[in-house]
Design a protein around this motif. Structure first.
Motif: not given
Length: 144
Positions: A114, A134, A130
């Protein structure tokens, strides 16, 4: 516990840390290490016939960069006694390619970096990590 670990790479320094983490996890679990580099598609423009770079030149450059990234991960793994299977994929959205590739390769863990964008930068650029989190039901280890 883990049999197939996928570590996507964009060639950045932060990704190198995720690669090291994935290699160590693969060693501990006796897992197969997979790596993936996502290439950008050629930015075709409907507005103009004039392109700053010819399509074939752009595509070949993208392929060279992606292949080098995958080779670097596999070389790092080999230096630590691990085999590595690498792929390059062209996709508009890196997160979609990562999710699709993880499913196609039956990965049971994704280890990814990240970049830690916050605030306005995160809002504008989004977070590939992210989006992967998801859109997939596999465990994802985020390395900062």
């Amino acid at each position: 516990m883990f049999k197939r670990i996928l570590v996507p790479t964009d060639g950045s320094d932060i990704t190198a840390h995720a690669v090291d983490t994935a290699i160590q996890l693969a060693k501990v679990h006796g897992a197969q290490l997979l790596t993936l580099s996502v290439m950008e598609p050629f930015p075709y423009s409907a507005v103009s016939e004039i392109q700053p770079v010819p399509p074939q030149e752009f595509i070949e450059a993208q392929q060279r960069v992606a292949t080098k990234r995958v080779e670097d991960v596999c070389a790092t793994a080999a230096a630590q006694g691990m085999a590595c299977k690498g792929h390059t994929i062209e996709a508009l959205h890196a997160w979609e390619a990562i999710v699709d590739h993880a499913k196609a390769e039956n990965a049971d863990l994704i280890v990814m970096a990240s970049h830690g964008r916050k605030g306005f930068a995160a809002l504008l650029l989004g977070s590939e990590a992210q989006k992967v989190l998801t859109h997939i039901d596999l465990p994802v280890l985020i390395v900062k």
